[in-house]
Scaffold this motif. Sequence first.
Motif, PDB file in Angstrom:
ATOM      1  N   VAL A   1       0.807  -1.530   0.277  1.00 11.87           N
ATOM      2  CA  VAL A   1       0.153   0.051   0.001  1.00 11.87           C
ATOM      3  C   VAL A   1       0.361   1.359   0.626  1.00 11.87           C
ATOM      4  O   VAL A   1       0.820   2.342  -0.745  1.00 11.87           O
ATOM      5  N   ARG A   2       1.986   1.402   0.426  1.00  8.65           N
ATOM      6  CA  ARG A   2       2.660   2.354   0.978  1.00  8.65           C
ATOM      7  C   ARG A   2       3.485   2.544  -0.846  1.00  8.65           C
ATOM      8  O   ARG A   2       3.426   3.782  -1.110  1.00  8.65           O
ATOM      9  N   ARG A   3       3.848   1.602  -1.181  1.00 11.07           N
ATOM     10  CA  ARG A   3       4.852   1.804  -3.011  1.00 11.07           C
ATOM     11  C   ARG A   3       3.482   2.112  -3.214  1.00 11.07           C
ATOM     12  O   ARG A   3       3.901   3.371  -4.876  1.00 11.07           O
ATOM     13  N   PHE A   4       1.932   1.711  -3.442  1.00 10.42           N
ATOM     14  CA  PHE A   4       0.833   2.360  -4.115  1.00 10.42           C
ATOM     15  C   PHE A   4       0.572   3.736  -4.440  1.00 10.42           C
ATOM     16  O   PHE A   4       0.366   4.465  -4.775  1.00 10.42           O
ATOM     17  N   VAL A   5       0.613   4.328  -2.876  1.00  3.87           N
ATOM     18  CA  VAL A   5       0.358   5.470  -2.870  1.00  3.87           C
ATOM     19  C   VAL A   5       1.555   6.866  -3.291  1.00  3.87           C
ATOM     20  O   VAL A   5       1.152   7.629  -4.364  1.00  3.87           O
ATOM     21  N   ASP A   6       2.928   5.754  -2.555  1.00  7.10           N
ATOM     22  CA  ASP A   6       4.520   7.107  -3.170  1.00  7.10           C
ATOM     23  C   ASP A   6       3.904   6.732  -4.556  1.00  7.10           C
ATOM     24  O   ASP A   6       4.572   8.261  -5.500  1.00  7.10           O
ATOM     25  N   ARG A   7       4.122   5.652  -5.762  1.00  9.68           N
ATOM     26  CA  ARG A   7       3.542   5.592  -7.061  1.00  9.68           C
ATOM     27  C   ARG A   7       3.041   6.629  -7.778  1.00  9.68           C
ATOM     28  O   ARG A   7       2.935   7.624  -9.020  1.00  9.68           O
ATOM     29  N   ASN A   8       1.600   6.477  -7.615  1.00  8.90           N
ATOM     30  CA  ASN A   8       0.363   6.924  -7.848  1.00  8.90           C
ATOM     31  C   ASN A   8       0.527   9.097  -7.292  1.00  8.90           C
ATOM     32  O   ASN A   8       0.206  10.050  -8.067  1.00  8.90           O
ATOM     33  N   LEU A   9       1.216   9.499  -6.263  1.00  8.40           N
ATOM     34  CA  LEU A   9       1.463  10.459  -6.227  1.00  8.40           C
ATOM     35  C   LEU A   9       2.762  11.199  -6.778  1.00  8.40           C
ATOM     36  O   LEU A   9       2.691  12.958  -7.110  1.00  8.40           O
TER      37      LEU A   9
ATOM     38  N   ARG B   1       9.154  -2.708 -22.163  1.00 10.00           N
ATOM     39  CA  ARG B   1      10.696  -1.013 -21.845  1.00 10.00           C
ATOM     40  C   ARG B   1      10.403  -0.642 -20.315  1.00 10.00           C
ATOM     41  O   ARG B   1       8.915  -1.031 -19.591  1.00 10.00           O
ATOM     42  N   PRO B   2      11.007   0.337 -20.064  1.00 13.68           N
ATOM     43  CA  PRO B   2      11.004   0.568 -19.061  1.00 13.68           C
ATOM     44  C   PRO B   2      10.002   1.508 -18.319  1.00 13.68           C
ATOM     45  O   PRO B   2      10.185   2.197 -19.872  1.00 13.68           O
ATOM     46  N   PRO B   3       9.586   2.277 -17.695  1.00 17.39           N
ATOM     47  CA  PRO B   3       8.659   3.627 -17.538  1.00 17.39           C
ATOM     48  C   PRO B   3       9.466   4.404 -17.724  1.00 17.39           C
ATOM     49  O   PRO B   3      10.666   4.568 -18.604  1.00 17.39           O
ATOM     50  N   ARG B   4       8.532   5.365 -18.220  1.00 20.08           N
ATOM     51  CA  ARG B   4       9.444   6.989 -18.458  1.00 20.08           C
ATOM     52  C   ARG B   4       9.171   7.634 -17.514  1.00 20.08           C
ATOM     53  O   ARG B   4       8.037   7.461 -16.703  1.00 20.08           O
ATOM     54  N   THR B   5      10.457   7.578 -17.048  1.00 24.75           N
ATOM     55  CA  THR B   5      10.503   8.250 -15.735  1.00 24.75           C
ATOM     56  C   THR B   5      10.598  10.297 -15.668  1.00 24.75           C
ATOM     57  O   THR B   5      10.150  10.119 -14.429  1.00 24.75           O
ATOM     58  N   ASP B   6      10.003  10.607 -16.623  1.00 23.72           N
ATOM     59  CA  ASP B   6      10.054  11.638 -16.887  1.00 23.72           C
ATOM     60  C   ASP B   6       8.771  11.838 -16.273  1.00 23.72           C
ATOM     61  O   ASP B   6       8.413  12.718 -15.841  1.00 23.72           O
ATOM     62  N   LEU B   7       7.692  11.125 -16.261  1.00 23.95           N
ATOM     63  CA  LEU B   7       6.632  11.543 -16.314  1.00 23.95           C
ATOM     64  C   LEU B   7       6.110  10.280 -14.289  1.00 23.95           C
ATOM     65  O   LEU B   7       4.827  10.778 -14.202  1.00 23.95           O
ATOM     66  N   HIS B   8       7.381  10.509 -13.819  1.00 26.80           N
ATOM     67  CA  HIS B   8       7.101   9.574 -12.724  1.00 26.80           C
ATOM     68  C   HIS B   8       7.885  11.221 -11.378  1.00 26.80           C
ATOM     69  O   HIS B   8       8.470  10.559 -10.621  1.00 26.80           O
ATOM     70  N   ARG B   9       8.114  12.545 -11.720  1.00 26.01           N
ATOM     71  CA  ARG B   9       8.832  13.109 -10.888  1.00 26.01           C
ATOM     72  C   ARG B   9       7.129  14.594 -10.295  1.00 26.01           C
ATOM     73  O   ARG B   9       7.921  15.869 -10.441  1.00 26.01           O
ATOM     74  N   TYR B  10       6.122  13.379 -10.325  1.00 24.32           N
ATOM     75  CA  TYR B  10       5.444  14.505 -10.246  1.00 24.32           C
ATOM     76  C   TYR B  10       4.771  15.226  -8.356  1.00 24.32           C
ATOM     77  O   TYR B  10       5.375  14.391  -7.900  1.00 24.32           O
TER      78      TYR B  10
END
Length: 365
Positions: free
Chosen positions: A15-23, A289-298
């Motif tokens: 759950v902690r990962r889920f929250v951190d990832r989406n935020l 493919r790996p995730p797009r890191t530019d879309l995970h810095r919000y």
Amino acid sequence: MLWTVSTIKDSAENVRRFVDRNLSSGADHLLVFLDAPDDEVQQVLDDQDAVTTVVTDDDYWRGERQPVLNRRQRVNANVANTLLAVVDPQGWLFHLDGDECLELDRHLLEGLGPGTDGVRLQSAEAVSSETDDAPRDADRLFKRRLDRDELFLLVALGVLDVPDNGAFFRGHRAGKVGIRPGLDRYLHIHQATRRDSGEDLELHPMADAGVLHYESVSLAEFVRKWSAHSTSGPRTFVRKDRRKVHGAITAIQGNTRLSPGRRRELLEHVYHRWIEDDVATLAELGYARPPRTDLHRYRPRPLPDGVAEDLPRLLATLLEADKVAFLPSEQERYTRLLADASLSVEGRSGSRHGERAADGGDGPG
């Protein structure tokens, strides 16, 4: 504001990962409905200002807890939709599972006009290996949908038995939807419809956006996930190409002749037979493919002052409501709920909310 709604039954760490990832991936605020009370998980959620948690206990269901998981998910999603139709009708609401993460460009989403009622995100599924070889999310690979020739190649190489994306993806491949909240629409798990007609809501396809699905990324997670499903009640629908896995696991878990150790051995056999990916081949061919890191810095936006004040007040009203009314087949009960709630909301939050609820049509459409 971009909101997500989820019904979750999982470990505190997941759950902690889920929250951190989406935020960090575009969400401003998460609405999390715990499928059962869990003090450890609730503490993880309570530590986050950008999360609102609802424990769906006996008081929440008021004696009418839905036995089918999919129905509970839809009820919870539309409690959230009703809530946001009043407090943020121009925002966006996405229904996510606890093993999913947004991957979208907020600028593209915000560039859509107010006449766009909903969007569809494509799924990318994490490759699965016996041990989790990706210590960081940025190192993980995600499978994309393949064309016919690519699928035939995987059959020729012995990676797949049949040339079908249904066999390539272990979980769903329908993607997820986001809607502008409104009292005239209904949010399902993989689609959205209009309440009055039941017709599908028109969804704008977002080719450059998606949802990452951490579906059984390892043997241990596969066992944990399916063990949790066995205590969550039946699902209303099991995809045809997934029935063999679902059926085999149901037979294992329901066989009282098996010891716990033997049950785990058989689950491991199912995993190696039908779930585990040939990670090296998929990576070599470019099929993962790996995730797009530019879309995970919000960085999430805080709730605006008015929303921060009104959200808990209206949510308290909805928590006391008849939950069956939030099912798509119960339009008459939902209409009565809105009429009753409007009086309570008006008394708690001001006449503008009462007028909106009574009007029955927030958001575009």
